[in-house]
Design a protein around this motif. Sequence first.
Motif, mmCIF file in Angstrom:
data_model
loop_
_atom_site.group_PDB
_atom_site.id
_atom_site.type_symbol
_atom_site.label_atom_id
_atom_site.label_comp_id
_atom_site.label_asym_id
_atom_site.label_seq_id
_atom_site.Cartn_x
_atom_site.Cartn_y
_atom_site.Cartn_z
ATOM 1 N N PRO A 76 0.813 -1.225 0.000
ATOM 2 C CA PRO A 76 0.000 0.000 0.000
ATOM 3 C C PRO A 76 0.843 1.270 0.000
ATOM 4 O O PRO A 76 0.512 2.240 -0.696
ATOM 5 N N ARG A 77 1.929 1.292 0.756
ATOM 6 C CA ARG A 77 2.807 2.464 0.734
ATOM 7 C C ARG A 77 3.393 2.685 -0.653
ATOM 8 O O ARG A 77 3.452 3.827 -1.144
ATOM 9 N N MET A 78 3.830 1.610 -1.293
ATOM 10 C CA MET A 78 4.446 1.744 -2.609
ATOM 11 C C MET A 78 3.409 2.165 -3.640
ATOM 12 O O MET A 78 3.703 2.984 -4.530
ATOM 13 N N GLN A 79 2.211 1.638 -3.553
ATOM 14 C CA GLN A 79 1.144 2.054 -4.464
ATOM 15 C C GLN A 79 0.911 3.557 -4.357
ATOM 16 O O GLN A 79 0.830 4.268 -5.375
ATOM 17 N N ARG A 80 0.816 4.055 -3.133
ATOM 18 C CA ARG A 80 0.595 5.485 -2.919
ATOM 19 C C ARG A 80 1.785 6.291 -3.436
ATOM 20 O O ARG A 80 1.612 7.335 -4.072
ATOM 21 N N LEU A 81 2.994 5.825 -3.164
ATOM 22 C CA LEU A 81 4.193 6.541 -3.592
ATOM 23 C C LEU A 81 4.273 6.639 -5.112
ATOM 24 O O LEU A 81 4.546 7.710 -5.668
ATOM 25 N N THR A 84 4.694 7.647 -20.354
ATOM 26 C CA THR A 84 5.188 6.720 -19.340
ATOM 27 C C THR A 84 5.344 5.350 -19.968
ATOM 28 O O THR A 84 4.427 4.856 -20.631
ATOM 29 N N ILE A 85 6.503 4.740 -19.756
ATOM 30 C CA ILE A 85 6.738 3.366 -20.192
ATOM 31 C C ILE A 85 7.093 2.544 -18.959
ATOM 32 O O ILE A 85 8.019 2.896 -18.223
ATOM 33 N N ALA A 86 6.360 1.475 -18.730
ATOM 34 C CA ALA A 86 6.615 0.596 -17.593
ATOM 35 C C ALA A 86 7.028 -0.772 -18.122
ATOM 36 O O ALA A 86 6.304 -1.374 -18.916
ATOM 37 N N ALA A 87 8.189 -1.251 -17.700
ATOM 38 C CA ALA A 87 8.725 -2.524 -18.186
ATOM 39 C C ALA A 87 8.583 -3.602 -17.122
ATOM 40 O O ALA A 87 9.100 -3.465 -16.014
ATOM 41 N N GLY A 88 7.866 -4.668 -17.453
ATOM 42 C CA GLY A 88 7.646 -5.772 -16.529
ATOM 43 C C GLY A 88 6.456 -5.512 -15.641
ATOM 44 O O GLY A 88 6.601 -5.180 -14.474
ATOM 45 N N VAL A 89 5.238 -5.663 -16.206
ATOM 46 C CA VAL A 89 4.040 -5.228 -15.470
ATOM 47 C C VAL A 89 3.180 -6.375 -14.961
ATOM 48 O O VAL A 89 2.178 -6.142 -14.299
ATOM 49 N N PHE A 90 3.514 -7.636 -15.282
ATOM 50 C CA PHE A 90 2.785 -8.804 -14.790
ATOM 51 C C PHE A 90 1.291 -8.626 -15.049
ATOM 52 O O PHE A 90 0.875 -8.519 -16.201
ATOM 53 N N CYS A 91 0.464 -8.535 -14.013
ATOM 54 C CA CYS A 91 -0.984 -8.445 -14.203
ATOM 55 C C CYS A 91 -1.470 -7.013 -14.396
ATOM 56 O O CYS A 91 -2.669 -6.783 -14.546
ATOM 57 N N GLY A 92 -0.561 -6.049 -14.380
ATOM 58 C CA GLY A 92 -0.927 -4.663 -14.625
ATOM 59 C C GLY A 92 -1.019 -3.803 -13.383
ATOM 60 O O GLY A 92 -1.205 -2.581 -13.487
ATOM 61 N N ASN A 93 -0.862 -4.404 -12.194
ATOM 62 C CA ASN A 93 -0.976 -3.612 -10.968
ATOM 63 C C ASN A 93 0.167 -2.617 -10.829
ATOM 64 O O ASN A 93 -0.051 -1.468 -10.433
ATOM 65 N N THR A 94 1.387 -3.025 -11.160
ATOM 66 C CA THR A 94 2.513 -2.092 -11.098
ATOM 67 C C THR A 94 2.326 -0.956 -12.104
ATOM 68 O O THR A 94 2.613 0.201 -11.799
ATOM 69 N N PHE A 95 1.852 -1.309 -13.275
ATOM 70 C CA PHE A 95 1.640 -0.305 -14.328
ATOM 71 C C PHE A 95 0.603 0.721 -13.925
ATOM 72 O O PHE A 95 0.821 1.933 -14.022
ATOM 73 N N ILE A 96 -0.547 0.250 -13.444
ATOM 74 C CA ILE A 96 -1.628 1.188 -13.137
ATOM 75 C C ILE A 96 -1.309 2.018 -11.902
ATOM 76 O O ILE A 96 -1.848 3.121 -11.735
ATOM 77 N N SER A 97 -0.411 1.549 -11.042
ATOM 78 C CA SER A 97 0.021 2.366 -9.906
ATOM 79 C C SER A 97 0.705 3.633 -10.395
ATOM 80 O O SER A 97 0.682 4.670 -9.719
ATOM 81 N N ASN A 98 1.316 3.569 -11.569
ATOM 82 C CA ASN A 98 1.891 4.740 -12.222
ATOM 83 C C ASN A 98 0.862 5.457 -13.093
ATOM 84 O O ASN A 98 0.609 6.647 -12.933
ATOM 85 N N ALA A 99 0.258 4.708 -14.005
ATOM 86 C CA ALA A 99 -0.635 5.307 -15.005
ATOM 87 C C ALA A 99 -1.941 5.808 -14.419
ATOM 88 O O ALA A 99 -2.604 6.670 -15.005
ATOM 89 N N GLY A 141 9.666 8.481 -29.736
ATOM 90 C CA GLY A 141 9.616 9.795 -29.082
ATOM 91 C C GLY A 141 10.207 9.786 -27.692
ATOM 92 O O GLY A 141 10.729 8.773 -27.213
ATOM 93 N N PRO A 142 10.134 10.932 -27.008
ATOM 94 C CA PRO A 142 10.690 11.041 -25.656
ATOM 95 C C PRO A 142 9.895 10.225 -24.644
ATOM 96 O O PRO A 142 8.693 10.004 -24.803
ATOM 97 N N ILE A 143 10.584 9.793 -23.596
ATOM 98 C CA ILE A 143 9.976 9.057 -22.486
ATOM 99 C C ILE A 143 10.167 9.904 -21.231
ATOM 100 O O ILE A 143 11.300 10.145 -20.803
ATOM 101 N N ASP A 144 9.078 10.350 -20.643
ATOM 102 C CA ASP A 144 9.156 11.250 -19.491
ATOM 103 C C ASP A 144 9.271 10.509 -18.168
ATOM 104 O O ASP A 144 9.783 11.060 -17.195
ATOM 105 N N LEU A 145 8.768 9.279 -18.132
ATOM 106 C CA LEU A 145 8.912 8.446 -16.943
ATOM 107 C C LEU A 145 9.092 7.004 -17.374
ATOM 108 O O LEU A 145 8.291 6.479 -18.145
ATOM 109 N N LEU A 146 10.148 6.376 -16.877
ATOM 110 C CA LEU A 146 10.440 4.972 -17.163
ATOM 111 C C LEU A 146 10.391 4.206 -15.853
ATOM 112 O O LEU A 146 11.132 4.513 -14.914
ATOM 113 N N TYR A 147 9.505 3.211 -15.802
ATOM 114 C CA TYR A 147 9.365 2.376 -14.609
ATOM 115 C C TYR A 147 9.920 0.991 -14.915
ATOM 116 O O TYR A 147 9.557 0.365 -15.915
#
Length: 259
Positions: free
Chosen positions: A89-94, A107-122, A179-185
């Motif tokens: 939960p802390r990491m999700q909020r962060l 935003t480009i997120a590499a290695g997103v499994f089921c999408g939870n890591t990705f949507i925490s950013n997006a 194009g440019p990548i403003d955030l890489l996860y």
Amino acid sequence: MDRLPEFQGACNLASEFRATDWDRYRMDYRDSFRALESIEEERRVTGQALACLQEAGILPGTDYDEALFSAFRKAVKDTFEIPWTAITPRMQRLLYAINAIHRPQTTIAAGVFCGNTFISNAGAAVGPGGCYVARELVGLEIKVDEAVRAERNVRRLDPTGVARIVAADAVAWVKAHPGPIDLLYLDADGDKGRGKGIYLEILEAAWDRLPRGAVILAHNSVNCAGKLTHYLAFVRDPKNCAASVNVIVDPEGLEVTCR
């Protein structure tokens, strides 16, 4: 806030934020929505981490909309199929807050499994937690079946298609990105024993597309530090990056870097 003694907020200084209870803050990976502390404490710890990132010059501020974050968290809980996750939960909020403050157009997120890591950013740009309009939000997952599930999850939260999942090798995909990548996860695992060591390969492939001021997030900066030795040395070198802070709010950790 616990920090290394030499931290002074200079842009060219690698440093650390360490929550006092980071090693005791543990979750059941298969019960990702169980509260581990009060919302007030979760907000306090992540707020301290954000202040550290602001002092380092990585973020312009620390403010984000609490109501929008709560709506985002509820939507993920209600709609996502998550077999397991290491995103506490802390990491999700962060992650949400970093994106809500930085507001990356791409935003480009590499290695997103089921999408939870990705949507925490997006999730800061789409769905009920959206606080700004993004141009392109892409999650990369090399395993096709997991990419399909991740895309299904994301579509439930974002019907617009701005956020999307692509089944692809992250190194090859970011190298071809026009194009440019403003955030890489970074949260991918390499084959042939590379594990999280593949982060540096992905970063090198994306390097020419990361403008000055771009933010790079590397999950598992604590529990996989052994595999990340070369990556961490690279981003903490002031010849390469303006600032890098190891944010330790849980046993996984997050290296937050400003290009």
